[in-house]
Design a protein around this motif. Structure first.
Motif, PDB file in Angstrom:
ATOM      1  N   GLY B 186     -10.180  -9.216   6.105  1.00  0.00           N
ATOM      2  CA  GLY B 186      -9.009  -9.513   5.271  1.00  0.00           C
ATOM      3  C   GLY B 186      -8.808 -11.008   5.127  1.00  0.00           C
ATOM      4  O   GLY B 186      -7.696 -11.495   4.942  1.00  0.00           O
ATOM      5  N   GLY B 232      -8.063  -2.615   1.497  1.00  0.00           N
ATOM      6  CA  GLY B 232      -6.956  -3.539   1.253  1.00  0.00           C
ATOM      7  C   GLY B 232      -7.379  -4.819   0.554  1.00  0.00           C
ATOM      8  O   GLY B 232      -6.575  -5.725   0.354  1.00  0.00           O
ATOM      9  N   SER B 482      -5.263  -3.811   8.884  1.00  0.00           N
ATOM     10  CA  SER B 482      -5.026  -3.368   7.510  1.00  0.00           C
ATOM     11  C   SER B 482      -4.161  -2.114   7.569  1.00  0.00           C
ATOM     12  O   SER B 482      -4.339  -1.188   6.810  1.00  0.00           O
ATOM     13  CB  SER B 482      -6.361  -3.090   6.811  1.00  0.00           C
ATOM     14  OG  SER B 482      -7.091  -2.121   7.538  1.00  0.00           O
TER      15      SER B 482
END
Lengths: 568, 568
Positions: B186, B232, B482
């Motif tokens: 991420g 995500g 996430s």
């Protein structure tokens, strides 16, 4: 604990006991091969009951309309009774059923009739209609034995989503039908309920895995059945038993809550679809289920409303002047003479109706077949072994009868040569198979699109017509390939099967030997003899694009009407 | 052959050399954290160019309309030039780009303008519009490095399907954007192009894996970017960078031909979607791509036409008096104070508009997370290992900077505790995970449907609003969960992210400690200090049902309009 035999015997005896005494018929001699006339000859059904099943056989939508009309004089009780009787006759001569629940079905019919009497309108689009279900569709309180001894005595806590919807639409689920152990055979036999035979010729298989449905429907024992298809299981029995079916794309219709083998195998998803002697079943069922918004209760069901425009063939020139391609030979197994004649009939009929018909060039069929079959055994048989181990029953390794097997047999079917010994693959290896599958799907799509240059429509060919199986119903134990059906499962094409003609020994003479594609092609060539197959149905398959169910149903209607119009 | 370092250095140098001399700007000091004003301050863009990017930032549809109007005075060449300049400024301060191809982009813009001059009409719905692409979308003749040294020097033979369609719609792909190695972080850093920083505060991450897009768009360096999302990756950078995005359902938009990691992993499919500072990007892009019938060239793309009725919220009471549920806390990680305030803002705005807002009860979030994360590493890391081995580069095991890492770190993120050491699972084990996933999806669906009794609409809640991440953009190296995005990927919900506000130290004061859900929840609680995050964007997420993209876009428009109307 090795009492699986006695468990199975007891379950089979309980099944026999569930047939009402008054509905047991004098069995015809085993030498009677074509048993379709027994329904009438046994005199169990009244004249009116015979008329009811005759109507349902010809046009299930017409029967549904009568059931939905409070003034028609047709009650669900009468119609369900007629079909229960014919289903039990069918079972007594072909061994096609698993669950028999006469009282429950009649109670449901009465409930439906009561609703109509009270409200003056139908419950839903399938009001009062008896519907048979393959032995995978869980019904609360019944066992879903699904061909495995280990499932004896396990009663479902819930209806599956399909059954929930059927009830809400007013339908009357009234029998469940036989399957092969593992569900992965194109025939129908298991250790609990035994073998189902083909009503056209009991020495032949009705196909599988939805073979119980095949036999039942060919006996006029149900107006509409629901089967499933992961590798041809709707289409093979439909072709072998003279039926219509549609194999919808992955998850178009709701599978949630149904029992299955290879649970969790989502690379090539099993799908459910209608089977019937009546072409009107295809739209009636598919539209009714989709209109019930299955995605509101099955998390995997595709949120795509029934598209009437697609049914009106908006993507196919409105259905005028379409172009069909015929796959005369997939270059793996060459179709038997009756299949060739059926394709010629369809070609001529479509051309007479102003459609164009061109030849289909097969592409990568062996690669597609190998990829798909490897995926289907990617667990190395773990799923089957566990299900057998749970009861101690042995894994069935051949559909050949123990006594009187057919002299021709194939020691090593081509699929074994291609896939090799099944082994439990790793997730990473499975991912590589997916990547290969995607590339194969893309190549076939591009190949299809490229036909645009060969048609006079300005479009790629609208549909591909091929056999569903290279042969008609074969003797028990001989149906080990799915070369013409795997394509649809692997590419996820919406595809339908429709009956065209029946084997005629005077017309369907053996062809001279061709340059055999492989040893199995040669074996099947040698199998063909018109005397083995007289009178059995010859069906074909129509492939449309992925998620194009509406158009596929409409195109099959076009093809069917053309055949009926031009086949004298 | 251990020259991956020099390979990477050479590629990075080539990238630097591809920035036209005239467009190199004087870099601000490293101590300047918020670099958004550099675009204007550096004086590279003319006043008109600044106006163009300002319009594209506010309303990309308005810009597209001007480009489609031959008399508007807006040419693709001018617009593309403006965006190329701003993109290169963005890159020089945040390191957000991978492929830079100024000449090719401008040639394309000229070609588009020529078409307009000759035909007096646009090529398609995205005529002349510069579009940035995550470094996965193959463009013929360019490398798709995708964060791996092994991809240096591999030039694509074909455009991916998305790029094919973009060209046919008249768009101008003009830059590609940075990603993390493996695509499964991420955040955004790799051995070839290095780390991308957040334009709001370069000490913070822009998120990932579509973090290059996040930084570029927040710098007004593109009017519309395309990213991807498997866990995500569209939503995290959108939330961290103040953007709108939609994560469509599996295969709604065409992924075929794009590069990816974990190729063939189809249990939880990566999807592509638009990212933009402008809410109008969501419908503009999604509708344009679907209208191009992606299923005609991507075999996996869902054959579902853009449904304007669903966009008109036919399934949601026409958009009047809807009921939204807010997930204040998923019971895994409690959101930071700015997220709580954002949800309060949304609740109040929606209520003022006459909508109902109720609380969402989380269900099985840890189980869903564990199942999904286990699937995503079901190959035991084989895919990553092979990609690294191909060049000799090491696998990156932390996004923490080597120098000046943040003092707070989490030695064992919760995900590791849940999933355990990755190992190469068998296909059979993977199937069991699928079965578990299906049950989790069904449970969540039933749970959602059950809210029907809590709403005043007669329907279940129309959408669920939650954080996209429990916190706003964090210091590099700290974004390892996430928990709020995996839900959408595992359940396959169409979900969108929208900006609500920005962190205000005077309003977003730390909360007293709560009963921590787990050690990670505690660590994130301790991380929050308003001084770390002042001024960074606070975005939220809206979840709709599977394949409900049209309605999700419309509902985000409703929510966004309500926020803008009531936020003084």
């Amino acid at each position: 604990m090795n009492d699986w035999r006695s468990l199975c015997a007891a379950r089979k005896a309980a099944q026999a006991a569930s047939i009402p005494e008054a509905w047991r018929v004098t069995l015809p001699p085993e030498t009677l091969l074509d048993v379709r006339s027994v329904t009438e000859d046994c005199q169990l059904l009244s004249q009116r009951e015979l008329e009811i099943i005759d109507l349902g056989t010809r046009d299930v939508s017409a029967l549904a309309r009568l059931l939905a009309d409070k003034d028609s004089g047709y009650t669900s009780f009468d119609v369900t009774t007629a079909y229960l009787k014919s289903a039990l006759v069918a079972h007594q001569v072909t061994n096609c059923l698993t669950e028999i629940f006469v009282e429950r079905a009649l109670d449901r019919a009465k409930e439906v009739d009561k609703y109509m009497a009270e409200h003056g309108k139908p419950i839903g689009a399938l009001h009062g209609l008896p519907i048979s279900l393959k032995d995978q569709f869980d019904m609360k309180g019944l066992e879903t034995i699904m061909g495995y001894a280990c499932n004896i005595g396990k009663f479902a806590d819930n209806d599956c989503v399909l059954v929930e919807i059927l009830y809400e639409l007013g339908a009357v689920p009234f029998v469940r039908t036989n399957v092969p152990q593992t569900l992965m055979w194109g025939e129908t036999s298991n250790n609990v309920f035994g073998r189902t035979t083909n009503p056209y010729n009991r020495k032949l298989t009705p196909g599988g895995s939805s073979g119980g449905e095949g036999a039942l429907l060919a006996m006029r024992g149900s107006p509409l059945g629901v089967g499933t298809d992961i590798d041809g299981s709707l289409r093979i029995p439909s072709a072998f038993c003279g039926l219509y079916t549609i194999r919808p794309s992955y998850e178009r219709l709701p599978y949630h809550g149904a029992s299955n083998t290879l649970m969790g195998q989502e690379s090539i998803s099993s799908v459910l679809g209608p089977m019937s002697t009546s072409i009107s079943a295809l739209k009636l069922f598919t539209k009714a289920i989709i209109d019930a918004r299955p995605w509101d209760r099955d998390p995997l069901a595709v949120r795509k409303v029934w598209n009437e425009k697609e049914y009106e063939l908006v993507d196919h020139g409105g259905g005028e002047h379409m172009c069909f391609a015929i796959m005369w030979d997939n270059k793996v197994v060459k179709p038997h003479p009756p299949l060739k004649r059926a394709m010629e009939i369809v070609k001529e009929a479509l051309e007479k109706e102003g459609h164009q018909v061109i030849d289909w060039e097969p592409l990568n069929h062996i690669d597609i077949y190998k990829n798909a079959q490897t995926i289907l055994v990617a667990d190395g048989g773990e799923d089957y072994r566990r299900s057998c181990a749970a009861s101690g029953e042995p894994l069935i390794t051949s559909m050949s009868p123990d006594t009187d097997p057919h002299p021709i047999d194939l020691e090593v079917p081509l699929v074994k040569t291609l896939v090799g010994s099944p082994r439990n693959r790793t997730a990473w290896e499975l991912w590589q198979l997916h990547t290969e599958k995607r590339a194969l799907r893309k190549a076939y799509l591009d190949h299809w699109n490229a036909t645009k240059t060969k048609t006079s429509t300005g479009r790629p060919v609208d549909a591909i017509i091929s056999p569903a199986v290279a042969y008609t119903a074969v003797p028990h134990g001989l149906n080990y390939d799915s070369f013409y059906t795997t394509l649809g499962n692997a590419m996820d094409y919406a595809c339908a099967v429709f009956p065209v003609t029946s084997v005629d020994p005077t017309l369907d003479v053996p062809l001279p030997p061709h340059d055999f594609h492989n040893h199995e092609d040669e074996a099947f060539y040698k199998l063909y003899h018109p005397d083995v197959f007289p009178g059995v149905p010859v069906g074909l398959q129509l492939h449309g694009r992925t998620l194009e169910e509406e158009a596929v149903i409409a195109m099959v209607e076009v093809v069917d009407a053309a055949i009926k119009k031009h086949l004298v």
